[in-house]
Design a protein around this motif. Sequence first.
Motif, PDB file in Angstrom:
ATOM      1  N   PRO A 134      -6.001   6.255   9.048  1.00 21.06           N
ATOM      2  CA  PRO A 134      -5.294   6.534   7.794  1.00 21.06           C
ATOM      3  C   PRO A 134      -3.889   5.918   7.842  1.00 21.06           C
ATOM      4  CG  PRO A 134      -5.329   8.498   9.178  1.00 21.06           C
ATOM      5  CD  PRO A 134      -6.103   7.425   9.907  1.00 21.06           C
ATOM      6  N   LEU A 135      -3.671   4.904   7.051  1.00 22.65           N
ATOM      7  CA  LEU A 135      -2.378   4.241   6.999  1.00 22.65           C
ATOM      8  C   LEU A 135      -1.401   5.158   6.274  1.00 22.65           C
ATOM      9  CD1 LEU A 135      -0.984   1.509   7.691  1.00 22.65           C
ATOM     10  CD2 LEU A 135      -1.540   0.800   5.356  1.00 22.65           C
ATOM     11  N   LYS A 136      -0.317   5.499   6.954  1.00 18.28           N
ATOM     12  CA  LYS A 136       0.692   6.371   6.352  1.00 18.28           C
ATOM     13  C   LYS A 136       1.654   5.529   5.520  1.00 18.28           C
ATOM     14  CE  LYS A 136       0.622   9.830  10.036  1.00 18.28           C
ATOM     15  NZ  LYS A 136      -0.599   9.436  10.685  1.00 18.28           N
ATOM     16  N   GLU A 137       2.247   6.137   4.537  1.00 19.84           N
ATOM     17  CA  GLU A 137       3.231   5.474   3.662  1.00 19.84           C
ATOM     18  C   GLU A 137       2.664   4.205   3.021  1.00 19.84           C
ATOM     19  OE1 GLU A 137       7.537   5.924   4.957  1.00 19.84           O
ATOM     20  OE2 GLU A 137       6.503   5.753   6.886  1.00 19.84           O
ATOM     21  N   LYS A 138       1.508   4.345   2.422  1.00 16.44           N
ATOM     22  CA  LYS A 138       0.834   3.191   1.809  1.00 16.44           C
ATOM     23  C   LYS A 138       1.734   2.453   0.824  1.00 16.44           C
ATOM     24  CE  LYS A 138      -3.963   4.483   2.338  1.00 16.44           C
ATOM     25  NZ  LYS A 138      -4.466   5.826   2.415  1.00 16.44           N
ATOM     26  N   ASN A 139       2.511   3.186   0.052  1.00 17.98           N
ATOM     27  CA  ASN A 139       3.372   2.526  -0.936  1.00 17.98           C
ATOM     28  C   ASN A 139       4.428   1.659  -0.276  1.00 17.98           C
ATOM     29  OD1 ASN A 139       2.045   3.391  -3.228  1.00 17.98           O
ATOM     30  ND2 ASN A 139       3.248   5.271  -3.396  1.00 17.98           N
ATOM     31  N   LYS A 140       4.909   2.077   0.882  1.00 12.16           N
ATOM     32  CA  LYS A 140       5.886   1.256   1.608  1.00 12.16           C
ATOM     33  C   LYS A 140       5.245  -0.074   2.017  1.00 12.16           C
ATOM     34  CE  LYS A 140       9.251   1.347   5.327  1.00 12.16           C
ATOM     35  NZ  LYS A 140       9.884   2.079   6.405  1.00 12.16           N
ATOM     36  N   TYR A 141       4.004  -0.034   2.490  1.00  7.22           N
ATOM     37  CA  TYR A 141       3.287  -1.250   2.865  1.00  7.22           C
ATOM     38  C   TYR A 141       3.018  -2.115   1.640  1.00  7.22           C
ATOM     39  CZ  TYR A 141       2.572   0.284   7.661  1.00  7.22           C
ATOM     40  OH  TYR A 141       2.776   0.659   8.961  1.00  7.22           O
ATOM     41  N   LYS A 142       2.620  -1.490   0.537  1.00  6.45           N
ATOM     42  CA  LYS A 142       2.347  -2.246  -0.684  1.00  6.45           C
ATOM     43  C   LYS A 142       3.595  -2.970  -1.173  1.00  6.45           C
ATOM     44  CE  LYS A 142      -1.418   0.678  -2.329  1.00  6.45           C
ATOM     45  NZ  LYS A 142      -1.908   1.549  -3.419  1.00  6.45           N
ATOM     46  N   ASN A 143       4.714  -2.262  -1.203  1.00  4.02           N
ATOM     47  CA  ASN A 143       5.969  -2.884  -1.644  1.00  4.02           C
ATOM     48  C   ASN A 143       6.377  -4.025  -0.721  1.00  4.02           C
ATOM     49  OD1 ASN A 143       6.238  -1.238  -3.903  1.00  4.02           O
ATOM     50  ND2 ASN A 143       7.339   0.340  -2.765  1.00  4.02           N
ATOM     51  N   TRP A 144       6.169  -3.835   0.559  1.00  2.00           N
ATOM     52  CA  TRP A 144       6.474  -4.876   1.555  1.00  2.00           C
ATOM     53  C   TRP A 144       5.613  -6.120   1.316  1.00  2.00           C
ATOM     54  CZ3 TRP A 144       3.083  -5.742   6.022  1.00  2.00           C
ATOM     55  CH2 TRP A 144       3.577  -6.689   6.917  1.00  2.00           C
ATOM     56  N   LEU A 145       4.335  -5.931   1.120  1.00  2.00           N
ATOM     57  CA  LEU A 145       3.438  -7.063   0.890  1.00  2.00           C
ATOM     58  C   LEU A 145       3.804  -7.803  -0.392  1.00  2.00           C
ATOM     59  CD1 LEU A 145       0.186  -5.212   1.963  1.00  2.00           C
ATOM     60  CD2 LEU A 145       1.233  -7.140   3.182  1.00  2.00           C
ATOM     61  N   LYS A 146       4.183  -7.048  -1.420  1.00  2.00           N
ATOM     62  CA  LYS A 146       4.620  -7.680  -2.677  1.00  2.00           C
ATOM     63  C   LYS A 146       5.871  -8.530  -2.448  1.00  2.00           C
ATOM     64  CE  LYS A 146       3.127  -3.793  -5.420  1.00  2.00           C
ATOM     65  NZ  LYS A 146       3.582  -2.694  -6.282  1.00  2.00           N
ATOM     66  N   LYS A 147       6.803  -8.032  -1.619  1.00  2.00           N
ATOM     67  CA  LYS A 147       8.023  -8.787  -1.306  1.00  2.00           C
ATOM     68  C   LYS A 147       7.701 -10.099  -0.602  1.00  2.00           C
ATOM     69  CE  LYS A 147      10.887  -5.141   0.147  1.00  2.00           C
ATOM     70  NZ  LYS A 147      11.892  -4.649   1.088  1.00  2.00           N
ATOM     71  N   ILE A 148       6.786 -10.039   0.352  1.00  2.00           N
ATOM     72  CA  ILE A 148       6.387 -11.259   1.078  1.00  2.00           C
ATOM     73  C   ILE A 148       5.852 -12.285   0.083  1.00  2.00           C
ATOM     74  CG2 ILE A 148       4.793 -12.251   2.772  1.00  2.00           C
ATOM     75  CD1 ILE A 148       4.841  -9.490   4.201  1.00  2.00           C
ATOM     76  N   ALA A 149       4.981 -11.851  -0.801  1.00  2.00           N
ATOM     77  CA  ALA A 149       4.398 -12.754  -1.791  1.00  2.00           C
ATOM     78  C   ALA A 149       5.473 -13.290  -2.737  1.00  2.00           C
ATOM     79  CB  ALA A 149       3.298 -12.036  -2.569  1.00  2.00           C
ATOM     80  N   ALA A 150       6.337 -12.413  -3.219  1.00  2.00           N
ATOM     81  CA  ALA A 150       7.382 -12.818  -4.165  1.00  2.00           C
ATOM     82  C   ALA A 150       8.319 -13.855  -3.553  1.00  2.00           C
ATOM     83  CB  ALA A 150       8.174 -11.595  -4.635  1.00  2.00           C
TER      84      ALA A 150
END
Length: 140
Positions: free
Chosen positions: A13-29
């Motif tokens: 279970p990945l904790k703080e999923k939203n933190k990972y999602k925001n991070w991945l979006k930043k990498i892409a952006a």
Amino acid sequence: MAILFFEEDIRFPLKEKNKYKNWLKKIAANQNRKIKDLNYIFCSDEYLYQINVDYLNHKTYTDIITFDNSETDKDIEGDIFISIDRVKENAEKENAGFEKELLRVMSHGLLHLMGYKDKNKEDQLLMREMENQSIILFSS
């Protein structure tokens, strides 16, 4: 836009999923890309080995396999399979923490979807540099 996390044949279970999602979006952006549909599937060594054999005809263990489903260069769509067993082993071998190694592998898959390669020495060095930049973004 969807970034989803799944488990296959393991409990992770990945904790703080939203933190990972925001991070991945930043990498892409940072690369002028947008994540349209991205799935991370966390699994065991054996599960990923079987995918490697069935789909890529490689009879080797690996930490990650990335399938690119993108239809354009700007939109990112894909499935990224990650062996948690291998991430743990790599973290020990590289004397890095588990979370840092997980970030490295997760960003590695996303970087592949953005066109980065790792087949020769020059590409590997650039990939490692991009992974390191991505890891720094996680804390910022």
